[in-house]
Design a protein around this motif. Structure first.
Motif, mmCIF file in Angstrom:
data_model
loop_
_atom_site.group_PDB
_atom_site.id
_atom_site.type_symbol
_atom_site.label_atom_id
_atom_site.label_comp_id
_atom_site.label_asym_id
_atom_site.label_seq_id
_atom_site.Cartn_x
_atom_site.Cartn_y
_atom_site.Cartn_z
ATOM 1 N N PRO A 58 71.033 22.564 -19.038
ATOM 2 C CA PRO A 58 69.666 23.084 -18.983
ATOM 3 C C PRO A 58 68.880 22.442 -17.837
ATOM 4 O O PRO A 58 68.981 21.236 -17.590
ATOM 5 N N VAL A 59 68.100 23.269 -17.132
ATOM 6 C CA VAL A 59 67.286 22.780 -16.015
ATOM 7 C C VAL A 59 65.945 23.500 -16.026
ATOM 8 O O VAL A 59 65.865 24.683 -16.374
ATOM 9 N N ARG A 60 64.903 22.768 -15.660
ATOM 10 C CA ARG A 60 63.569 23.358 -15.517
ATOM 11 C C ARG A 60 63.035 22.992 -14.144
ATOM 12 O O ARG A 60 63.395 21.953 -13.577
ATOM 13 N N TYR A 61 62.171 23.861 -13.627
ATOM 14 C CA TYR A 61 61.637 23.693 -12.277
ATOM 15 C C TYR A 61 60.108 23.696 -12.327
ATOM 16 O O TYR A 61 59.499 24.599 -12.914
ATOM 17 N N CYS A 71 64.452 28.380 -9.186
ATOM 18 C CA CYS A 71 64.255 27.910 -7.811
ATOM 19 C C CYS A 71 65.613 27.705 -7.174
ATOM 20 O O CYS A 71 66.405 26.869 -7.638
ATOM 21 N N GLY A 72 65.896 28.443 -6.118
ATOM 22 C CA GLY A 72 67.210 28.369 -5.485
ATOM 23 C C GLY A 72 67.461 27.066 -4.758
ATOM 24 O O GLY A 72 68.531 26.457 -4.899
ATOM 25 N N HIS A 73 66.497 26.614 -3.953
ATOM 26 C CA HIS A 73 66.785 25.413 -3.144
ATOM 27 C C HIS A 73 66.892 24.170 -4.018
ATOM 28 O O HIS A 73 67.718 23.288 -3.755
ATOM 29 N N ALA A 74 66.097 24.083 -5.085
ATOM 30 C CA ALA A 74 66.223 22.943 -5.989
ATOM 31 C C ALA A 74 67.518 23.006 -6.789
ATOM 32 O O ALA A 74 68.077 21.963 -7.162
ATOM 33 N N THR A 75 68.013 24.216 -7.072
ATOM 34 C CA THR A 75 69.307 24.367 -7.736
ATOM 35 C C THR A 75 70.434 23.864 -6.842
ATOM 36 O O THR A 75 71.323 23.127 -7.287
ATOM 37 N N VAL A 76 70.396 24.256 -5.574
ATOM 38 C CA VAL A 76 71.403 23.779 -4.616
ATOM 39 C C VAL A 76 71.330 22.260 -4.499
ATOM 40 O O VAL A 76 72.357 21.558 -4.533
ATOM 41 N N ALA A 77 70.117 21.717 -4.382
ATOM 42 C CA ALA A 77 69.957 20.270 -4.266
ATOM 43 C C ALA A 77 70.496 19.544 -5.499
ATOM 44 O O ALA A 77 71.195 18.522 -5.390
ATOM 45 N N THR A 78 70.198 20.077 -6.674
ATOM 46 C CA THR A 78 70.647 19.443 -7.914
ATOM 47 C C THR A 78 72.166 19.494 -8.037
ATOM 48 O O THR A 78 72.806 18.512 -8.439
ATOM 49 N N ALA A 150 65.711 38.285 -8.470
ATOM 50 C CA ALA A 150 67.028 37.723 -8.772
ATOM 51 C C ALA A 150 66.822 36.362 -9.437
ATOM 52 O O ALA A 150 67.415 35.361 -9.050
ATOM 53 N N GLY A 151 65.911 36.350 -10.393
ATOM 54 C CA GLY A 151 65.523 35.133 -11.079
ATOM 55 C C GLY A 151 64.034 34.880 -10.989
ATOM 56 O O GLY A 151 63.444 34.182 -11.808
ATOM 57 N N ALA A 217 65.836 31.495 -4.040
ATOM 58 C CA ALA A 217 65.580 32.584 -4.982
ATOM 59 C C ALA A 217 65.189 33.859 -4.253
ATOM 60 O O ALA A 217 65.627 34.963 -4.615
ATOM 61 N N ALA A 218 64.361 33.722 -3.219
ATOM 62 C CA ALA A 218 63.970 34.894 -2.432
ATOM 63 C C ALA A 218 65.145 35.434 -1.630
ATOM 64 O O ALA A 218 65.255 36.648 -1.421
#
Length: 274
Positions: A58-61, A71-78, A150-151, A217-218
């Motif tokens: 589970p993740v929250r932004y 959030c795409g970039h924070a997902t990649v970073a994580t 897309a999210g 995400a965009a």
């Protein structure tokens, strides 16, 4: 004290890309605390892993102003932060938007697979053009306005010239109100260099940020947008952040046998707050 990691996503240069905060252990943190941490970090998003790692994480932004569904970039970073500690492989994140698998390869390059995307008509865009200081004549008629998801929801507007994209100045408060009324996360402003190369900018006033240097995400939503218009290519490159001095490189993959969109990029640690 909560440990916050800092990564730059969609770049190999800590001075480029989009900075993201990453909290690998957010167990026990309530909403107000996570919001306060995100505001203190000051990046467009900070990701919080809210439970002990299992098969699905589970993740929250949180942006500096509010929680966002994805959030795409924070997902990649994580994902890269986890892979640096546990080794490469697949991680499945449970987000407010749905399950998002991320594969991290041996080079610590992450590829996320979006939730099921969709695209809808944008309706009347005269108000948003006025807020941007743009005219309808400056748009590219071959890439018509749409809202793509897309999210998270993004309004896609395409300019006819690179110069129009470079000269971005907008009414921050007015655009914030406009986006909140329509549940938009960013605007995806686009100039097409070629069928496979695009330059993009993403105002993000609803998050308290003038502009994102890279928006995964965009990018996923934009891939769905191109497919909807019949303009899909197997791989599409998005250049973002150049006009902010934080160059980012995002790869979008569209597979003919899967309606979901894959977004790839690198992430590197930031040793000090950017």
């Amino acid at each position: 004290m909560t440990s916050v990691l800092r990564y730059a996503a969609f770049t190999l240069d800590p001075a480029g890309g989009n900075p993201a905060g990453v909290v690998l252990d957010a167990r026990g943190l309530d909403d107000d605390t996570m919001q306060a941490i995100a505001a203190d970090v000051g990046y467009s998003e900070t990701a919080f892993l809210t439970e002990e790692a299992t098969d699905v994480q589970p993740v929250r932004y949180f942006s500096p102003k509010a929680e966002v569904p994805f959030c795409g970039h924070a997902t990649v970073a994580t994902a890269v932060a986890i892979a640096e500690r546990n080794g490469p492989g697949e991680i499945v994140f449970s987000t407010a938007a749905g399950l998002v698998p991320v594969m991290v390869d041996d080079d610590l390059r992450a590829t996320l697979t979006s939730v099921e995307p969709h695209v809808e008509e944008a309706g009347d865009i005269q108000d948003v053009l006025k807020l941007l200081g743009w005219s309808a004549e400056e748009l590219n008629p071959e890439l018509p306005p749409r809202i793509a998801y897309a999210g998270a929801r993004h309004l896609v507007l395409s300019t006819a010239t690179r110069q129009r994209l470079a000269d971005l100045e907008y009414d921050f408060d007015g655009l914030t109100a406009y986006m909140l009324e329509r549940d938009l996360t960013t605007l995806q402003l686009v100039w097409r260099e070629s069928p496979t190369v695009f330059h993009v900018r993403d105002p993000f006033p609803v998050g308290g940020v003038v502009e994102d240097p890279a928006t995964g995400a965009a990018a996923a939503a934009f891939g769905a947008y191109l497919r909807e218009l019949g303009l899909a290519q197997p791989a599409i490159t998005l250049h973002q952040g150049d006009d902010l001095g934080r160059p980012s490189l995002i790869t979008v993959e569209l597979r003919p046998d899967d309606s979901r969109v894959r977004v790839s990029g690198n992430a590197v640690p930031i040793t000090a707050p950017a």
